[in-house]
Structure formats: C-alpha cells, structure tokens
Design an enzyme around this catalytic site. Structure first.
Site, mmCIF file in Angstrom:
data_model
loop_
_atom_site.group_PDB
_atom_site.id
_atom_site.type_symbol
_atom_site.label_atom_id
_atom_site.label_comp_id
_atom_site.label_asym_id
_atom_site.label_seq_id
_atom_site.Cartn_x
_atom_site.Cartn_y
_atom_site.Cartn_z
ATOM 1 N N ASP A 74 0.850 -1.195 0.000
ATOM 2 C CA ASP A 74 0.000 0.000 0.000
ATOM 3 C C ASP A 74 0.883 1.241 0.000
ATOM 4 O OD1 ASP A 74 -1.943 -1.892 0.318
ATOM 5 O OD2 ASP A 74 -2.644 -1.191 2.274
ATOM 6 N N HIS A 115 -6.171 2.436 -3.826
ATOM 7 C CA HIS A 115 -6.172 2.581 -2.368
ATOM 8 C C HIS A 115 -7.066 3.755 -1.977
ATOM 9 C CE1 HIS A 115 -4.888 1.551 1.556
ATOM 10 N NE2 HIS A 115 -3.984 2.497 1.741
ATOM 11 N N HIS A 127 -7.584 9.406 2.574
ATOM 12 C CA HIS A 127 -7.185 8.307 3.457
ATOM 13 C C HIS A 127 -7.966 8.407 4.764
ATOM 14 C CE1 HIS A 127 -4.669 5.305 5.408
ATOM 15 N NE2 HIS A 127 -4.218 5.018 4.201
ATOM 16 N N HIS A 130 3.840 -2.325 3.045
ATOM 17 C CA HIS A 130 3.654 -0.929 2.682
ATOM 18 C C HIS A 130 4.908 -0.346 2.044
ATOM 19 C CE1 HIS A 130 0.679 -1.775 5.809
ATOM 20 N NE2 HIS A 130 -0.050 -0.817 5.277
#
Length: 263
Positions: free
Chosen positions: A62, A114, A118, A208
């Site tokens: 990610d 993604h 966020h 990540h």
C-alpha cells in the site's frame, strides 16, 4: 399405564459424554464463526486469501504518502527477480508521483486502488463512498491507461455498505491473511519472521511502501529469499484469484480503532 425407564450408570455416562461433546463442538463452531465463509449467491465479500494447494503467494504494497520507500522496494523486487506483485495506490500520492506510478506499471506489477482520501470509508455516506472510489478510479486510469478493478480500503476499514458499493462499481475489495506489521516498525527480524512463519498457499501479504514504514525495504530481501526456499512462487492478486474460488470471510464491520492505522 405408567412406564419407568431405568438407565444404568454406564449408559448414563455415555449419554452425558455425547451431550457434552455436541455442546463443545457447537461452541467451537460459534467461536470460529467470524473466521469462516458465510457467503452465498452474489453477496459482496472481502477477499483475504485463496484456497489452493499450489504454493502461490501475493505480496501487496500500500502507498498513500512519501517519497523515500517506493523506489527502493521496486529495486529490491527487480533485483530479486520478483516479476509479480500488487501495489495499491492512493490517488493523491499517484498524482504527485507519476514517474513512480509509471515505473510500477512498466515493471509489470499490478496496480490497484487505495482510494482517494485516506479516511475510514465506513464513516462516510453512500454518495461520498462512491465519490472517493470514483475519484481514485479516474486518476489511476488516466495515469496508467488501465482501469483498476481491485481496491484496498484505507486503513483496511469497511462495512457492508462499503463492500456493496465497491461491488456495484465493479471492484473487488482485497484484504490480507498475513499482516507484516511493517506499519508498526516492529523491527526487521520481527517483520521477516512474522511473514515467513504465517505464509501459506494462497496467502495475501500486507506490506507498505509509504515513508511511515521504515523497515519494509530492509526486511523484504530476506522475506523473498526465505519464501522461495519454502517453494513459494510470487503472483499478483488477480492471478491468485484465478486459481480457484476465493475464500471470503464473514462481512462484519471492519472498523479501524484509534490504535490500528494502516498506511
């Protein structure tokens, strides 16, 4: 007429044993309910792993922010000859790091969404969820020339509404079975041991390439080597999904708590 039944002690013990065994088995099924598939028909579901006997594993990364981690991770994958992996990119990061997005694409790695902001999508309205997914979809499509159809929600957070809306927008929601915990910076050796010890055929591994995860690039070479020693082949999430019917876990609201942030 009254009938009286006489049960001897041995028979009574057998009956009690059977009843206890049944209750115990029922308790196990209930306690494990959250870890088994409860889906049928066309209900949307998050994908955690794929049941397969083949030693296939999907490394996923990610990225939501930062300048320092993505390129070193890409170099390690290329130096190690790992040709298949899946990157989940946030659209704000992608817009400001177009060269790296192009690098990921040209290297042959799979690109998934993604999201845009966020934030926890379970806290948003239906319209806002659609908006966030749609913005990211447009940005990634323009940058890569390909429409993404996999999405990992920010923080791994979702509820049934999020899954339903993502499904309506032709997305598969991808979670993970093995969390490297690299986002906690728990130490290189612990990250390595965690991934290698938990890996299994059909596994999806969460890692990540954001700057907040400072040890992933240090742990990655050993993870690759050790998994190969165990006979694993690295594939993309899409390739993994093609192997067999995906394993879907119960759709409980996967809400991110304050002490669990996935970047």
């Amino acid at each position: 007429m009254n009938y009286f039944y006489v049960i001897n002690g041995k028979k009574l013990k057998q009956i009690i044993f059977i009843v206890v065994a049944v209750l115990f088995a029922a308790g196990i099924v209930y306690s494990e309910k959250g870890n088994i598939s409860v889906f049928s028909g066309n209900q949307p579901a998050a994908i955690y792993s794929v049941p397969t006997e083949k030693k296939l594993i999907a490394l996923t990364f990610d990225i939501s922010w930062g300048d320092k981690r993505a390129e070193p991770i890409l170099k390690i994958l290329e130096d190690k000859g790992v040709k298949k992996a899946t990157f989940f990119l946030s659209s704000p990061w992608s817009k400001t790091h177009q060269e790296t997005v192009t690098h990921i694409k040209n290297a042959g790695f799979e690109i998934g969404s993604h999201g845009n902001k966020h934030v926890n999508y379970s806290s948003l309205s239906d319209d806002e969820i659609r908006k966030q997914i749609s913005i990211a979809h447009t940005v990634l499509t323009e940058l890569t020339g390909q429409e993404p159809n996999l999405i990992r929600m920010p923080n791994g957070d979702f509820d049934k509404r999020v899954l339903r809306i993502a499904n309506e927008m032709k997305y598969s929601v991808i979670q993970w079975d093995t969390d490297s915990l690299d986002w906690m910076n728990i130490g290189v050796d612990k990250i390595i041991n965690r991934v290698v010890s938990k890996a299994h055929p059909g596994d999806i591994v969460l890692m990540h390439a954001s700057d907040s995860c400072q040890q992933t690039h240090e742990a990655l070479p050993a993870i690759i080597d050790k998994l190969r020693e165990q006979g694993y082949e690295f594939v993309s999430v899409s390739e993994l999904m093609q192997q067999t019917k995906v394993e879907n876990k119960e759709v409980k609201d996967t809400i991110t708590t304050p002490d669990r942030h996935v970047y």
